[in-house]
Design an enzyme around this catalytic site. Structure first.
Site, PDB file in Angstrom:
ATOM      1  N   ASP A  89       6.600  -7.862   6.779  1.00  0.00           N
ATOM      2  CA  ASP A  89       6.251  -7.318   8.054  1.00  0.00           C
ATOM      3  C   ASP A  89       5.242  -8.026   8.733  1.00  0.00           C
ATOM      4  O   ASP A  89       4.731  -8.871   8.228  1.00  0.00           O
ATOM      5  CB  ASP A  89       6.135  -5.525   7.999  1.00  0.00           C
ATOM      6  CG  ASP A  89       4.839  -5.433   7.010  1.00  0.00           C
ATOM      7  OD1 ASP A  89       4.143  -6.550   6.777  1.00  0.00           O
ATOM      8  OD2 ASP A  89       4.607  -4.461   6.926  1.00  0.00           O
ATOM      9  N   ASP A 266      14.201  -0.406   4.327  1.00  0.00           N
ATOM     10  CA  ASP A 266      12.902  -0.645   3.360  1.00  0.00           C
ATOM     11  C   ASP A 266      12.116   0.773   3.406  1.00  0.00           C
ATOM     12  O   ASP A 266      12.238   1.498   4.618  1.00  0.00           O
ATOM     13  CB  ASP A 266      12.022  -1.541   3.632  1.00  0.00           C
ATOM     14  CG  ASP A 266      11.136  -1.097   4.730  1.00  0.00           C
ATOM     15  OD1 ASP A 266      11.421  -1.277   5.961  1.00  0.00           O
ATOM     16  OD2 ASP A 266       9.998  -0.818   4.108  1.00  0.00           O
ATOM     17  N   CYS A 304      24.494   6.987 -13.740  1.00  0.00           N
ATOM     18  CA  CYS A 304      23.619   5.888 -13.440  1.00  0.00           C
ATOM     19  C   CYS A 304      23.612   4.828 -14.619  1.00  0.00           C
ATOM     20  O   CYS A 304      23.421   5.244 -15.819  1.00  0.00           O
ATOM     21  CB  CYS A 304      22.355   6.337 -13.002  1.00  0.00           C
ATOM     22  SG  CYS A 304      20.949   5.013 -12.723  1.00  0.00           S
ATOM     23  N   CYS A 306      21.012   2.519 -15.139  1.00  0.00           N
ATOM     24  CA  CYS A 306      19.926   2.013 -15.137  1.00  0.00           C
ATOM     25  C   CYS A 306      19.386   2.110 -16.520  1.00  0.00           C
ATOM     26  O   CYS A 306      19.885   2.811 -17.362  1.00  0.00           O
ATOM     27  CB  CYS A 306      18.839   2.133 -14.218  1.00  0.00           C
ATOM     28  SG  CYS A 306      18.070   3.829 -14.625  1.00  0.00           S
ATOM     29  N   CYS A 309      18.383   5.384 -17.399  1.00  0.00           N
ATOM     30  CA  CYS A 309      19.378   6.479 -17.787  1.00  0.00           C
ATOM     31  C   CYS A 309      20.032   6.115 -19.042  1.00  0.00           C
ATOM     32  O   CYS A 309      20.698   6.810 -19.829  1.00  0.00           O
ATOM     33  CB  CYS A 309      20.341   6.604 -16.662  1.00  0.00           C
ATOM     34  SG  CYS A 309      19.560   7.501 -15.237  1.00  0.00           S
ATOM     35  N   HIS A 335      14.596   3.712 -12.080  1.00  0.00           N
ATOM     36  CA  HIS A 335      15.603   4.871 -11.775  1.00  0.00           C
ATOM     37  C   HIS A 335      16.017   4.985 -10.162  1.00  0.00           C
ATOM     38  O   HIS A 335      16.926   4.695  -9.760  1.00  0.00           O
ATOM     39  CB  HIS A 335      15.791   6.355 -12.499  1.00  0.00           C
ATOM     40  CG  HIS A 335      16.826   7.076 -11.896  1.00  0.00           C
ATOM     41  ND1 HIS A 335      18.023   6.966 -12.228  1.00  0.00           N
ATOM     42  CD2 HIS A 335      16.617   7.803 -10.859  1.00  0.00           C
ATOM     43  CE1 HIS A 335      18.858   7.850 -11.499  1.00  0.00           C
ATOM     44  NE2 HIS A 335      17.961   8.406 -10.728  1.00  0.00           N
TER      45      HIS A 335
HETATM   46 ZN    ZN Z   1      18.963   5.776 -13.712  1.00  0.00          ZN
END
Ligand code: ZN
Length: 371
Positions: A89, A266, A304, A306, A309, A335
């Site tokens: 920015d 964002d 999920c 990730c 998880c 996550h």
């Molecule tokens: Zn996750």
């Protein structure tokens, strides 16, 4: 920079942005790396969840460690060991939200650092040069973002000045980046005044910059007013260029605004709330500190993929948070960012199938019900 819209579904677009550090599929969410660091997250975590572009804050990097040092260390990408794209920015928003004793003039903004009170100055020329020193893939024009409740007369005066400032950014960019390695995006302000948004969008579009953004949303107005404002303003931006909605927002905001034709987002929200123990899941919001998760063996979100998880239970994450263990910040942040990137990935697939509205509707319903 190249940008192609490959699919349309209503006002929603699925596109691909080609930048010096790789492709960016849109709609896309950019994790915020304020001071050359996405808080609590290392670049390999970002790679693992598939982040294609992150955001850096010029105001913060100007104060610490300073653009000259970053440049000397090989630019922002090398300094923070991030191989993909970076958008910065212009520092304008933080000058209005964080800095003290600011004074706006035609020349630019003079303000005191919120860190040590030192006197600082940002002008359109300086904000553009700093972003070139940092080596950003996308630079943002220097603008003023007045509070949404400012009187209309102030909005008008500020808009006219912002247009002049953005023209000065463009001149600096054209002079100092002759090879156009870095793309400069313009910013449209105007608060919730529809006619001012229309006037400013026309002025900024006329600059013919590589991309355009909407600023001045999610600055204290009600969500419904923001969604309606974005739905009105997004189509005012050129069709064939990327459209970025700055600093927004919740999963609901992303879905609604992508349906309105926004390509890039964002926000600090997913990482900030992660550090406070709030996890976003496909079943809604989950407060990990709640007593009912004390012996819960399930992952936060069983759909999920990730690291958090795949590896940890709600019971363990609750324990980490309760014990104020630093690992909680990292695991929760991984996550939430993964959830945001998945949400955009699933939405892109839905746009390709012509099912964007149905997908967004299903997700919004689940968020309304809550965990
Ligand atoms: Zn996750």
């Amino acid at each position: 920079m190249k940008f192609a819209v490959t699919h349309r579904d209503g006002a929603a677009r699925r596109g691909r942005l080609t930048l010096p550090h790789g492709e960016v599929d849109t709609p896309q969410f950019m994790p915020v790396g304020t001071v050359a660091s996405v808080k609590a997250i290392a670049p390999d975590d970002l790679q693992a969840i598939g982040a294609q572009i992150i955001l850096g804050n010029t105001y913060h990097l100007l104060l610490r460690p300073g653009p000259a040092l970053v440049q000397e260390m090989g630019g922002l990408h090398r300094f923070m060991s991030w191989e993909k794209n970076v958008l910065t920015d212009s520092g304008g928003f933080q000058v209005y939200s964080l800095a003290e004793q600011r004074k706006i003039s035609e020349e630019g903004a003079v303000f005191s650092s919120h860190l040590d009170g030192s006197r600082q100055e940002l002008t359109p020329e300086k904000a553009t040069r700093i972003q070139l020193q940092l080596g950003s893939d996308i630079l943002m024009a220097f603008d003023e973002c007045p509070p949404s409740q400012s009187p209309r007369a102030y909005h008008e005066e500020s808009l006219e000045r912002t247009t002049r400032w953005e023209r000065r950014c463009q001149q600096t960019w054209l002079a100092e980046d002759p090879a156009r390695e870095h793309a400069l995006f313009g910013i449209v302000q105007g608060g919730l005044h529809r006619d001012l948004r229309e006037r400013h969008a026309a002025e900024i579009a006329a600059l013919d910059l590589p991309g355009n953004a909407l600023g001045g949303f999610s600055v204290g107005e009600e969500p419904q007013a923001m969604w309606e404002g974005v739905a009105h303003a997004a189509p005012l931006l050129p069709q064939d260029k990327p459209r970025y909605l700055m600093g927004v927002g919740t999963p609901e905001d992303l879905l609604r605004c992508a349906l309105a034709g926004i390509d890039l987002f964002d926000c600090v929200l997913p990482t900030r709330v992660a550090r406070n123990g709030l996890l976003f899941t496909r079943r809604g919001r989950l407060q990990i500190k709640a007593a009912r998760y004390a012996k819960d063996p399930r992952p936060p979100d069983d759909a999920c993929g990730c690291y958090t998880c795949r590896t940890f239970s709600r019971a363990y994450l609750r324990h980490l948070f309760a014990a104020r263990e630093l690992l909680a910040f990292r695991l929760n942040s991984i996550h939430n960012l993964c959830f945001y990137l998945d949400l955009m990935r699933e939405l892109r697939a839905a746009i390709e199938r012509g099912e964007a509205k149905a997908y967004a509707g299903r997700m919004l319903e689940r968020f309304a019900l809550g965990e």
